[in-house]
Design an enzyme around this catalytic site. Structure first.
Site, PDB file in Angstrom:
ATOM      1  NE  ARG A  56      -3.296   0.771   3.371  1.00  0.00           N
ATOM      2  CZ  ARG A  56      -2.421   1.224   3.959  1.00  0.00           C
ATOM      3  NH1 ARG A  56      -1.725   1.854   4.758  1.00  0.00           N
ATOM      4  NH2 ARG A  56      -1.870   0.671   5.653  1.00  0.00           N
ATOM      5  CE1 TYR A 108     -16.390  10.594 -16.777  1.00  0.00           C
ATOM      6  CE2 TYR A 108     -16.041  10.735 -14.570  1.00  0.00           C
ATOM      7  CZ  TYR A 108     -16.035  10.054 -15.689  1.00  0.00           C
ATOM      8  OH  TYR A 108     -16.193   8.775 -15.429  1.00  0.00           O
ATOM      9  CG  ASP A 180      -9.769  15.378 -16.609  1.00  0.00           C
ATOM     10  OD1 ASP A 180      -8.483  14.451 -16.896  1.00  0.00           O
ATOM     11  OD2 ASP A 180     -10.356  14.547 -16.083  1.00  0.00           O
ATOM     12  CE  LYS A 205     -12.677   6.945 -19.474  1.00  0.00           C
ATOM     13  NZ  LYS A 205     -12.452   7.971 -18.438  1.00  0.00           N
TER      14      LYS A 205
HETATM   15  C1  LIG Z   1     -13.416   8.986 -17.338  1.00  0.00           C
HETATM   16  C2  LIG Z   1     -12.969   9.608 -16.433  1.00  0.00           C
HETATM   17  C3  LIG Z   1     -12.293  10.162 -15.244  1.00  0.00           C
HETATM   18  C4  LIG Z   1     -13.360   9.480 -14.083  1.00  0.00           C
HETATM   19  O1  LIG Z   1     -11.294   8.490 -13.967  1.00  0.00           O
HETATM   20  P1  LIG Z   1     -12.404   6.914 -14.020  1.00  0.00           P
HETATM   21  O2  LIG Z   1     -10.845   6.648 -14.495  1.00  0.00           O
HETATM   22  O3  LIG Z   1     -13.437   6.673 -14.782  1.00  0.00           O
HETATM   23  O4  LIG Z   1     -12.268   6.713 -12.626  1.00  0.00           O
HETATM   24  C5  LIG Z   1     -11.835  11.339 -14.767  1.00  0.00           C
HETATM   25  N1  LIG Z   1     -11.509  12.918 -15.765  1.00  0.00           N
HETATM   26  C6  LIG Z   1     -11.974  12.243 -17.580  1.00  0.00           C
HETATM   27  C7  LIG Z   1     -12.223  13.156 -18.178  1.00  0.00           C
HETATM   28  C8  LIG Z   1     -12.421  11.134 -17.440  1.00  0.00           C
HETATM   29  O5  LIG Z   1     -12.656  10.099 -18.807  1.00  0.00           O
END
Ligand SMILES: *Cc1c(COP(=O)(O)O)cnc(C)c1O
Length: 383
Positions: A56, A108, A180, A205
């Protein structure tokens, strides 16, 4: 394996120790560092700086992943998490109750939910602004404001935020800028170089890239007090990725630049195809010269990415039929895989969604674009 020294041990002991008692064992010298599943590591007599003792807190595979991600974004340090949302949560948990934060109108939806439903009751103050208009951001700044959260291109409308101008505004007002960078990836955009303090990723992603892996990361321009706090939250709150997930993520990252090149190229071609198609009313893609953020995107991005949103010429039902009508493009939420996927956005956002009923968000994959165009024709014929 058999062991010369284990004949004096009972079977209960041998199933635990016999694979590691033979000092002569040859293990080779692997080119690819293996996934280290052990949660515990032998400790020296006294604590040492940087020691790995418990997964962890630290794990070799996570350290490798963090080193590569920090390097990709041009940051000094990275903390990897079990998901993108866990990474977002760690950042806001580093703030204090009463702190004020600005988030964009288009972002998001999970991040909006985190801010409004989880962090506001906890004491954070949140305002939503149109971040494409710098005057609106400036007007919303209060004495308690500490952070601006940007997403560009945004989800799902692909709005573009001018990161250099926004980071200048943040610097003048002593605010932290978080970007982000999930959609563009560091291959297409480097927010830390444009003045951001932190970059967050959902590596579920494009970084993972094969729709089979969850992950998140925070990358910091400087290894400062804020980052040390985020590291403490990562290690203490424990939303960490497994060693195997870190190992797989590293494997995926090795092809990220090549995958992104194809995503970028295919999306430009598919955006042109959609733009010219009579079944489509509007295309949101920053690579199109008519897009309001096109010039800014050209300045701050190396390429425009693989995401396109568009409005179907038709109502909610017609849009739903289109999304179900393709053979190759799977109707799923999420994005960034080698396979093309799309989503009827209102369906995912539920009753509080703000997205137009006829909007489809398309993640253009690595299939040959001619096959994708034929598949789109087929889907539009169901409208
Ligand atoms: C999918 C996504 C998130 C969240 O991520 P997870 O891995 O699903 O928790 C945050 N920001 C953007 C732009 C995303 O496409």
């Amino acid at each position: 394996m058999t062991n010369r020294d284990d004949h004096d041990l009972s079977v209960e002991t041998r199933v635990i120790h016999s694979d590691k008692l033979d000092a002569d064992q040859k293990t080779g010298d692997p080119v690819v560092y293996p996934s280290v599943g052990s949660t515990v590591f032998r400790m020296a007599a006294e604590a040492e700086e940087g020691e790995i003792i418990y997964t962890r807190l630290d794990n070799p595979n996570r350290l490798h992943l963090e080193t590569v991600l920090a390097s990709l974004e041009g940051g000094e340090a990275c903390a990897a998490f079990a998901s993108g949302m866990a990474a977002c949560t760690a950042i806001v948990q580093a703030l204090k109750p009463g702190d004020h934060l600005l988030i964009p109108e288009d972002l998001y939806h999970g991040v909006r939910t985190l801010m409004l439903r989880i962090m506001e009751p906890w004491g954070l103050k949140v305002d939503i602004v149109d971040m494409t208009k710098l005057e609106e951001v400036a007007r919303a700044i209060r004495p308690e404001t500490v952070m601006v959260w940007a997403e560009t291109p945004s989800n799902p409308l692909l709005q573009i935020v001018d990161l250099s101008a926004l980071s200048e505004l943040c610097r003048q007002n002593d605010l932290l800028l978080v970007v982000d960078n999930t959609w563009p990836t560091p291959i297409n955009q480097l927010p830390l170089k444009l003045g951001a303090d932190l970059v967050i990723h959902s590596s579920s992603k494009y970084m993972g890239g094969h729709s089979d892996l969850l992950g998140g990361a925070v990358i910091a321009r400087e290894q400062n007090g804020l980052f040390r706090r985020i590291r403490e939250i990562q290690r203490s709150a424990g939303a960490v990725p497994s060693p195997q997930d870190c190992w797989l993520m590293l494997r995926s990252l090795r092809t990220l630049p090549y995958r992104m090149r194809a995503h970028n190229d295919h999306a430009v071609r598919i955006a042109d195809f959609l733009k010219a198609h009579p079944a489509v009313d509007e295309v949101y893609f920053p690579g199109l010269p008519g897009h309001p953020g096109h010039e800014t995107a050209r300045r701050q991005m190396a390429a425009f990415g693989g995401m396109i949103s568009f409005l179907v010429a038709g109502d909610r039902q017609a849009t739903a039929r289109v999304v179900q009508g393709s053979r190759l493009i799977a109707p799923v939420t999420s994005l960034g895989g080698v396979e093309s996927t799309w989503e009827h956005r209102v369906r995912s956002e539920g009753p509080n969604g703000r997205t137009p009923e006829n909007l489809i968000r398309l993640s253009v994959g690595l299939e040959h674009p001619e096959d994708l165009e034929r598949d789109l024709e087929r889907a539009f014929s169901r409208r």
